[in-house]
Design a protein around this motif. Structure first.
Motif, mmCIF file in Angstrom:
data_model
loop_
_atom_site.group_PDB
_atom_site.id
_atom_site.type_symbol
_atom_site.label_atom_id
_atom_site.label_comp_id
_atom_site.label_asym_id
_atom_site.label_seq_id
_atom_site.Cartn_x
_atom_site.Cartn_y
_atom_site.Cartn_z
ATOM 1 N N TRP A 87 0.869 -1.179 0.000
ATOM 2 C CA TRP A 87 0.000 0.000 0.000
ATOM 3 C C TRP A 87 0.907 1.232 0.000
ATOM 4 O O TRP A 87 1.388 1.661 1.059
ATOM 5 N N PRO A 88 1.178 1.824 -1.143
ATOM 6 C CA PRO A 88 2.112 2.957 -1.194
ATOM 7 C C PRO A 88 1.466 4.252 -0.680
ATOM 8 O O PRO A 88 0.383 4.618 -1.125
ATOM 9 N N PHE A 89 2.130 4.927 0.253
ATOM 10 C CA PHE A 89 1.542 6.157 0.789
ATOM 11 C C PHE A 89 2.472 7.365 0.721
ATOM 12 O O PHE A 89 2.061 8.484 1.034
ATOM 13 N N ALA A 90 3.716 7.170 0.305
ATOM 14 C CA ALA A 90 4.634 8.305 0.147
ATOM 15 C C ALA A 90 5.806 7.881 -0.725
ATOM 16 O O ALA A 90 6.154 6.702 -0.792
ATOM 17 N N LEU A 91 6.397 8.870 -1.386
ATOM 18 C CA LEU A 91 7.591 8.632 -2.197
ATOM 19 C C LEU A 91 8.625 9.656 -1.756
ATOM 20 O O LEU A 91 8.397 10.869 -1.830
ATOM 21 N N VAL A 92 9.763 9.158 -1.253
ATOM 22 C CA VAL A 92 10.789 10.019 -0.665
ATOM 23 C C VAL A 92 11.957 10.140 -1.636
ATOM 24 O O VAL A 92 12.438 9.143 -2.167
ATOM 25 N N TYR A 93 12.428 11.383 -1.827
ATOM 26 C CA TYR A 93 13.511 11.641 -2.759
ATOM 27 C C TYR A 93 14.799 11.942 -2.001
ATOM 28 O O TYR A 93 14.883 12.917 -1.253
ATOM 29 N N PHE A 94 15.801 11.084 -2.185
ATOM 30 C CA PHE A 94 17.152 11.332 -1.714
ATOM 31 C C PHE A 94 18.028 11.649 -2.919
ATOM 32 O O PHE A 94 17.636 11.424 -4.068
ATOM 33 N N ASP A 95 19.258 12.137 -2.680
ATOM 34 C CA ASP A 95 20.164 12.411 -3.789
ATOM 35 C C ASP A 95 20.453 11.151 -4.594
ATOM 36 O O ASP A 95 20.513 11.187 -5.824
ATOM 37 N N GLN A 96 20.649 10.029 -3.906
ATOM 38 C CA GLN A 96 21.085 8.814 -4.585
ATOM 39 C C GLN A 96 19.978 7.774 -4.766
ATOM 40 O O GLN A 96 20.234 6.700 -5.305
ATOM 41 N N ALA A 97 18.799 8.042 -4.296
ATOM 42 C CA ALA A 97 17.741 7.030 -4.396
ATOM 43 C C ALA A 97 16.374 7.660 -4.178
ATOM 44 O O ALA A 97 16.251 8.733 -3.579
ATOM 45 N N ARG A 98 15.358 6.962 -4.687
ATOM 46 C CA ARG A 98 13.964 7.261 -4.350
ATOM 47 C C ARG A 98 13.441 6.076 -3.550
ATOM 48 O O ARG A 98 13.731 4.926 -3.872
ATOM 49 N N VAL A 99 12.663 6.362 -2.537
ATOM 50 C CA VAL A 99 12.185 5.314 -1.639
ATOM 51 C C VAL A 99 10.664 5.363 -1.580
ATOM 52 O O VAL A 99 10.079 6.412 -1.282
ATOM 53 N N LEU A 100 10.037 4.239 -1.881
ATOM 54 C CA LEU A 100 8.584 4.113 -1.815
ATOM 55 C C LEU A 100 8.210 3.595 -0.430
ATOM 56 O O LEU A 100 8.612 2.502 -0.034
ATOM 57 N N MET A 101 7.464 4.407 0.304
ATOM 58 C CA MET A 101 7.040 4.024 1.646
ATOM 59 C C MET A 101 5.697 3.312 1.549
ATOM 60 O O MET A 101 4.767 3.815 0.917
ATOM 61 N N CYS A 102 5.592 2.148 2.179
ATOM 62 C CA CYS A 102 4.417 1.299 1.999
ATOM 63 C C CYS A 102 4.068 0.549 3.285
ATOM 64 O O CYS A 102 4.895 0.401 4.188
ATOM 65 N N TRP A 103 2.834 0.053 3.293
ATOM 66 C CA TRP A 103 2.463 -1.037 4.174
ATOM 67 C C TRP A 103 2.571 -2.303 3.341
ATOM 68 O O TRP A 103 2.001 -2.391 2.264
ATOM 69 N N CYS A 104 3.356 -3.273 3.824
ATOM 70 C CA CYS A 104 3.601 -4.494 3.077
ATOM 71 C C CYS A 104 2.710 -5.606 3.626
ATOM 72 O O CYS A 104 2.776 -5.938 4.815
ATOM 73 N N GLU A 105 1.876 -6.193 2.758
ATOM 74 C CA GLU A 105 0.974 -7.251 3.206
ATOM 75 C C GLU A 105 1.757 -8.515 3.588
ATOM 76 O O GLU A 105 1.362 -9.240 4.501
ATOM 77 N N LEU A 106 2.885 -8.782 2.915
ATOM 78 C CA LEU A 106 3.679 -9.967 3.233
ATOM 79 C C LEU A 106 4.256 -9.876 4.646
ATOM 80 O O LEU A 106 4.232 -10.845 5.400
ATOM 81 N N ARG A 107 4.790 -8.705 4.995
ATOM 82 C CA ARG A 107 5.406 -8.517 6.313
ATOM 83 C C ARG A 107 4.411 -8.066 7.375
ATOM 84 O O ARG A 107 4.737 -8.058 8.557
ATOM 85 N N ALA A 108 3.207 -7.655 6.941
ATOM 86 C CA ALA A 108 2.205 -7.111 7.870
ATOM 87 C C ALA A 108 2.806 -5.986 8.699
ATOM 88 O O ALA A 108 2.624 -5.908 9.916
ATOM 89 N N ASP A 109 3.536 -5.095 8.005
ATOM 90 C CA ASP A 109 4.222 -4.007 8.700
ATOM 91 C C ASP A 109 4.630 -2.974 7.656
ATOM 92 O O ASP A 109 4.548 -3.207 6.445
#
Length: 240
Positions: A168-190
């Motif tokens: 469940w993607p709820f934010a996208l974070v931009y760093f100089d060297q990477a983009r990070v998709l912040m999510c709730w993961c159903e597999l990890r339940a976290d």
């Protein structure tokens, strides 16, 4: 404080309130007399600001009012130029074009002196050490966040092992060297964070996830004891 700057401050204060706020509260926050506050509100109303209310009842500003061009301070222009230049240099073509277009629109309505200050700004963005490559369009990731849709992704961890996730993607974070998709993961339940350059395939599902993205972000911040201004700590909770 110059009157034009005081009027700008008053507009910014009013924007923070969704319900009517008393004139006395506004006057105390601006450090002016109640009589001066009433004159400033009348002046803004005469300029087209949609401020409703009256003495003894309180004041509220309807959304949608645009600041007059002269209402930018030098440090605000610096922040705007630096931020837009960073986006134009670091992000994908869609956001880069959007940043350049925004600067052009702002410059077009600025008075001559401020437009020259914007165009001659000496705040520059340094080149990143290494630009990551991405197999998945960032437009698709941003669209899923906005639409609050589940994603079925194929993700490679730091050792190169692939896994299939529904997130469940709820934010996208931009760093100089990477983009990070912040999510709730159903597999990890976290909550889990996924580097977008490690996502090899993505499918936007028809199903919307059951919570609002703003709720998920608040829950993530609470779970990780993160202040509201902080988006993602360096350590994060990257899924490896």
């Amino acid at each position: 404080m110059p009157r034009s700057e005081r009027l700008l401050h008053l507009l910014q204060v009013l924007r923070r309130y969704r319900r009517p706020v008393s004139g006395q509260t506004l006057a105390e926050e601006l450090g002016v007399s109640i009589r001066t506050l009433y004159r400033d509100i009348a002046s803004l109303q005469a300029q087209g600001a949609m401020i409703e209310g009256e003495p003894g009842v309180g004041y509220v500003m309807k959304p949608g009012f645009m600041l007059p061009p002269m209402m930018f301070r030098s440090e605000e222009l610096d922040a705007l130029v630096l931020g837009m230049r960073w986006v134009a240099d670091r992000c994908d073509k869609t956001l880069s074009d959007g940043a350049l277009s925004t600067l052009a629109k702002v410059a077009a309505v600025l008075p001559t002196e401020l437009r020259r200050e914007l165009e001659e700004s000496s705040l520059l963005v340094g080149a990143p050490l290494k630009r990551p490559t991405h197999k998945v369009s960032p437009d698709l990731l941003r669209a899923a966040v906005r639409a609050e849709r589940k994603l079925n992704i194929t993700y490679a961890d730091g050792r190169g092992f692939n896994s299939q996730r529904v997130v469940w993607p709820f934010a996208l974070v931009y760093f100089d060297q990477a983009r990070v998709l912040m999510c709730w993961c159903e597999l990890r339940a976290d909550f889990r964070n996924f580097r977008s350059d490690r996502i090899s395939n993505v499918e936007q599902m028809e199903e919307r996830y059951p919570k609002r993205r703003s709720t998920l972000l608040r829950e993530w911040r609470k779970a990780h004891h993160v202040a509201s201004r902080t988006i993602l700590p360096d350590s994060g909770s990257m899924d490896h």
